[in-house]
Scaffold this active site. Structure first.
Site, mmCIF file in Angstrom:
data_model
loop_
_atom_site.group_PDB
_atom_site.id
_atom_site.type_symbol
_atom_site.label_atom_id
_atom_site.label_comp_id
_atom_site.label_asym_id
_atom_site.label_seq_id
_atom_site.Cartn_x
_atom_site.Cartn_y
_atom_site.Cartn_z
ATOM 1 N N HIS A 263 -4.656 -58.990 -3.868
ATOM 2 C CA HIS A 263 -4.675 -57.928 -3.052
ATOM 3 C C HIS A 263 -5.644 -58.194 -1.694
ATOM 4 O O HIS A 263 -6.619 -59.135 -1.751
ATOM 5 C CB HIS A 263 -5.569 -57.166 -3.978
ATOM 6 C CG HIS A 263 -5.659 -55.535 -3.288
ATOM 7 N ND1 HIS A 263 -6.378 -54.935 -2.373
ATOM 8 C CD2 HIS A 263 -4.689 -54.551 -3.737
ATOM 9 C CE1 HIS A 263 -6.142 -53.673 -2.152
ATOM 10 N NE2 HIS A 263 -5.027 -53.549 -3.061
ATOM 11 N N ASP B 95 -0.376 -52.842 -9.774
ATOM 12 C CA ASP B 95 1.132 -52.578 -10.171
ATOM 13 C C ASP B 95 1.500 -53.613 -11.189
ATOM 14 O O ASP B 95 2.737 -53.828 -11.409
ATOM 15 C CB ASP B 95 2.007 -52.720 -8.907
ATOM 16 C CG ASP B 95 1.792 -51.177 -8.286
ATOM 17 O OD1 ASP B 95 1.894 -50.371 -8.891
ATOM 18 O OD2 ASP B 95 1.780 -51.014 -7.052
HETATM 19 N N1 ACO Z 1 1.361 -65.293 -5.424
HETATM 20 C C1 ACO Z 1 1.091 -66.723 -5.006
HETATM 21 N N2 ACO Z 1 0.279 -67.053 -3.909
HETATM 22 C C2 ACO Z 1 -0.408 -65.744 -3.360
HETATM 23 C C3 ACO Z 1 -0.182 -64.476 -3.601
HETATM 24 C C4 ACO Z 1 0.680 -64.170 -4.858
HETATM 25 N N3 ACO Z 1 0.910 -63.010 -5.141
HETATM 26 N N4 ACO Z 1 -0.666 -63.655 -3.141
HETATM 27 C C5 ACO Z 1 -1.377 -64.108 -1.986
HETATM 28 N N5 ACO Z 1 -1.191 -65.666 -2.368
HETATM 29 C C6 ACO Z 1 -1.832 -66.850 -1.599
HETATM 30 C C7 ACO Z 1 -1.112 -66.803 -0.010
HETATM 31 O O1 ACO Z 1 0.058 -67.792 -0.157
HETATM 32 C C8 ACO Z 1 -2.259 -67.777 0.715
HETATM 33 O O2 ACO Z 1 -2.475 -68.996 0.383
HETATM 34 P P1 ACO Z 1 -2.816 -70.084 1.526
HETATM 35 O O3 ACO Z 1 -4.367 -69.676 1.374
HETATM 36 O O4 ACO Z 1 -2.724 -71.496 0.800
HETATM 37 O O5 ACO Z 1 -1.868 -69.588 2.612
HETATM 38 C C9 ACO Z 1 -3.580 -66.861 0.009
HETATM 39 O O6 ACO Z 1 -3.139 -66.620 -1.303
HETATM 40 C C10 ACO Z 1 -3.988 -65.506 0.793
HETATM 41 O O7 ACO Z 1 -2.798 -64.587 0.861
HETATM 42 P P2 ACO Z 1 -2.555 -63.639 1.831
HETATM 43 O O8 ACO Z 1 -1.093 -63.316 2.163
HETATM 44 O O9 ACO Z 1 -3.221 -64.403 3.154
HETATM 45 O O10 ACO Z 1 -3.225 -62.334 1.591
HETATM 46 P P3 ACO Z 1 -3.063 -60.998 2.184
HETATM 47 O O11 ACO Z 1 -4.144 -60.384 2.004
HETATM 48 O O12 ACO Z 1 -2.547 -61.038 3.564
HETATM 49 O O13 ACO Z 1 -2.061 -60.276 1.239
HETATM 50 C C11 ACO Z 1 -0.759 -59.399 -0.462
HETATM 51 C C12 ACO Z 1 -2.394 -59.560 0.028
HETATM 52 C C13 ACO Z 1 0.306 -59.123 0.251
HETATM 53 C C14 ACO Z 1 -1.080 -58.389 -1.589
HETATM 54 C C15 ACO Z 1 -0.484 -60.558 -1.407
HETATM 55 O O14 ACO Z 1 -1.632 -60.811 -2.230
HETATM 56 C C16 ACO Z 1 0.739 -60.538 -2.084
HETATM 57 O O15 ACO Z 1 1.835 -60.735 -1.376
HETATM 58 N N6 ACO Z 1 0.805 -60.209 -3.412
HETATM 59 C C17 ACO Z 1 2.184 -60.054 -4.131
HETATM 60 C C18 ACO Z 1 2.719 -58.663 -3.792
HETATM 61 C C19 ACO Z 1 1.930 -57.478 -4.373
HETATM 62 O O16 ACO Z 1 1.851 -57.678 -5.731
HETATM 63 N N7 ACO Z 1 1.596 -56.640 -3.633
HETATM 64 C C20 ACO Z 1 1.005 -55.356 -4.130
HETATM 65 C C21 ACO Z 1 -0.425 -55.012 -3.738
HETATM 66 S S1 ACO Z 1 -1.330 -53.781 -4.325
HETATM 67 C C22 ACO Z 1 -0.581 -52.400 -3.381
HETATM 68 O O17 ACO Z 1 -0.056 -52.454 -2.270
HETATM 69 C C23 ACO Z 1 -0.526 -51.269 -4.485
#
Ligand code: ACO
Length: 428
Positions: free
Chosen positions: A307, A364
């Site tokens: 998140h 979710d």
């Molecule tokens: N699985 C694997 N790796 C992940 C995940 C994941 N679900 N989420 C983040 N990471 C990793 C990224 O690859 C990144 O790694 P790095 O530092 O080695 O490059 C690090 O964790 C930080 O991730 P970011 O994408 O920079 O974090 P951001 O805050 O931009 O994204 C997000 C947040 C979009 C929710 C992300 O965690 C994600 O894509 N999750 C999966 C989709 C999801 O469940 N979305 C629902 C969110 S809740 C809502 O909107 C209701």
């Protein structure tokens, strides 16, 4: 703490005020940055450090896992309030008295008829259309049937627009599902509560009545409350920025629905269930999916994990995990997907990749399991999220318009070609 931040550029110092919120969060007010410095701007892709507004609606502390609507904790609201009370709270700022709630509900009901011509628009969609695309289009189309623009300085006009959309939106939600499943379009029943009515409109069989199941009513009520607002997330920011051009309420909401659809935002609830299904088909091989999620060459992400703001735990996920257990056992449903989800969560929480990046289950991760147990089709999960988020979007749009916020128009740092002389086509 000093009440100013100092910025030094090329040896010249500039001072900017610090603003402190009611929960002691601190922001540097850079409104005068560009004019004071002769053109310098800040750059912050994804707005990870940028506050787009001051807001009095929702407070969240991602480190401590706190979420409050208008000061009330999400845990207490999910346990003690119903969705309509929470909607009133978000939109008008205070919990309603019984009289206020009764009037609110009665006004919503009096606006719950949708122009019959909307059915013709719905008819034009193929059955294969995703319900989120249909919902966004129909919400936008409502404007054509309610063309008068709202005078935001008139409390009465604002109130009427709010009860109108709260009345019509559940009808559109139910119709998008019924159309996809070839069911006749139904209206609800004014004698029912808001959430009961949604269930009846969705599930009433054409040749029978619909019997309310209090377990389903309570489960949906709780899910809608948990999704009702989440400060300046992607879809809410979209609603605010669309509305900041003085576009109307319904089209601003339609923009928010489109933003919510994406799998990194609300679309994650559908993506989670599809992922868990795929793991089940793969003999429950969670290790394989964990490895894929950690592999930087693989675009796969563990859906429902991570998140932007919560870096400790998502308080909504805690409530939903308990609710998933309760609802499945109350309904007598045994779903192997729940066990896969719990196993995956345990593995991730013990894995340094997820621990180091502070990735926890989000709202979710478990919501789809409850929706599925309730008989809601998977492609409707994000639509249910939109129904829950509706009061939050309305409250944020209302706040933005009544505070007379300026049009949302970010700057950019141009990194393209500098001036080039035009070449005629034969000289290229
Ligand atoms: N699985 C694997 N790796 C992940 C995940 C994941 N679900 N989420 C983040 N990471 C990793 C990224 O690859 C990144 O790694 P790095 O530092 O080695 O490059 C690090 O964790 C930080 O991730 P970011 O994408 O920079 O974090 P951001 O805050 O931009 O994204 C997000 C947040 C979009 C929710 C992300 O965690 C994600 O894509 N999750 C999966 C989709 C999801 O469940 N979305 C629902 C969110 S809740 C809502 O909107 C209701």
């Amino acid at each position: 703490m000093s009440n100013k931040a100092t910025l030094e550029i090329d040896g010249k110092k500039y001072e900017f005020p610090l603003i402190v919120g009611t929960e002691n969060e601190v922001a540097i007010d850079v409104k005068s940055l560009r004019s004071a410095t002769g053109g310098v701007i800040t750059i912050d892709p994804g707005y990870k450090n940028t506050g787009s507004c001051e807001s009095a609606i929702t407070f969240l502390d991602g480190e401590k896992g706190i979420l409050r609507y208008r000061g009330y904790s999400i845990e207490e609201l999910a346990e003690k309030a119903d969705f309509l009370e929470v909607a009133y709270l978000l939109i008008f700022g205070e919990l309603p008295t019984q009289d206020e709630l009764d009037k609110f509900h009665s006004d919503i009901k009096s606006h719950s008829v949708v122009d019959d011509d909307i059915k013709k628009i719905l008819e034009a969609f193929p059955k294969s259309a995703h319900p989120m695309g249909v919902l966004s289009s129909l919400t936008s189309a409502l404007t054509a049937f309610n063309p008068t623009s709202v005078d935001v300085d008139s409390e009465e006009e604002m109130y009427n627009a709010i009860v109108r959309i709260l009345g019509k939106f559940p009808v559109l939600v139910a119709w998008t599902m019924r159309k996809k499943h070839g069911m006749p379009l139904e209206y609800g029943d004014d004698s029912l509560g808001y959430v009961e009515n949604v269930l009846k409109m969705m599930f009433k069989s054409p040749n029978g009545d619909y019997e309310q199941n209090p377990i389903l009513v309570n489960a949906l009520d709780k899910l809608l409350i948990l999704h009702a607002d989440h400060e300046q997330n992607c879809s809410t920011s979209t609603v605010r920025i669309a509305g900041s051009s003085h576009a109307g309420l319904f089209v601003s909401l339609a923009s928010g629905i489109s933003a919510l659809w994406g799998p990194l935002h609300g679309g994650a609830n559908q993506a989670v269930l599809e992922m868990l299904e795929a793991i089940k088909e793969d003999d429950g091989d969670t290790k394989k999916y964990m490895a894929k999620a950690k592999d930087k060459e693989d675009p796969f992400r563990l859906m429902g994990f991570g998140h932007r703001v919560y870096k400790n735990f998502d308080p909504r996920a805690k409530i939903i995990k308990v609710a998933a257990d309760e609802v499945l056992s109350q309904l007598g449903v045994e779903d192997p997907i729940l066990d896969i989800a719990k196993g995956l969560e345990k593995e991730a929480l013990e894995d340094s990749y997820f621990v180091d990046r502070k990735l926890y289950p989000n709202v979710d991760f478990y919501s789809g399991i409850i929706y599925r147990a309730m008989g809601i089709p998977v492609e409707m999960f994000t639509v249910m999220f939109a129904l829950g988020r509706l009061p939050g979007w309305i409250a944020q749009w209302k706040e933005m318009r009544t505070k007379k916020e300026p049009i949302g128009r970010p700057r950019q740092l141009y990194i393209g070609e500098t001036y080039r002389e035009f070449k005629t086509i034969k000289n290229r």
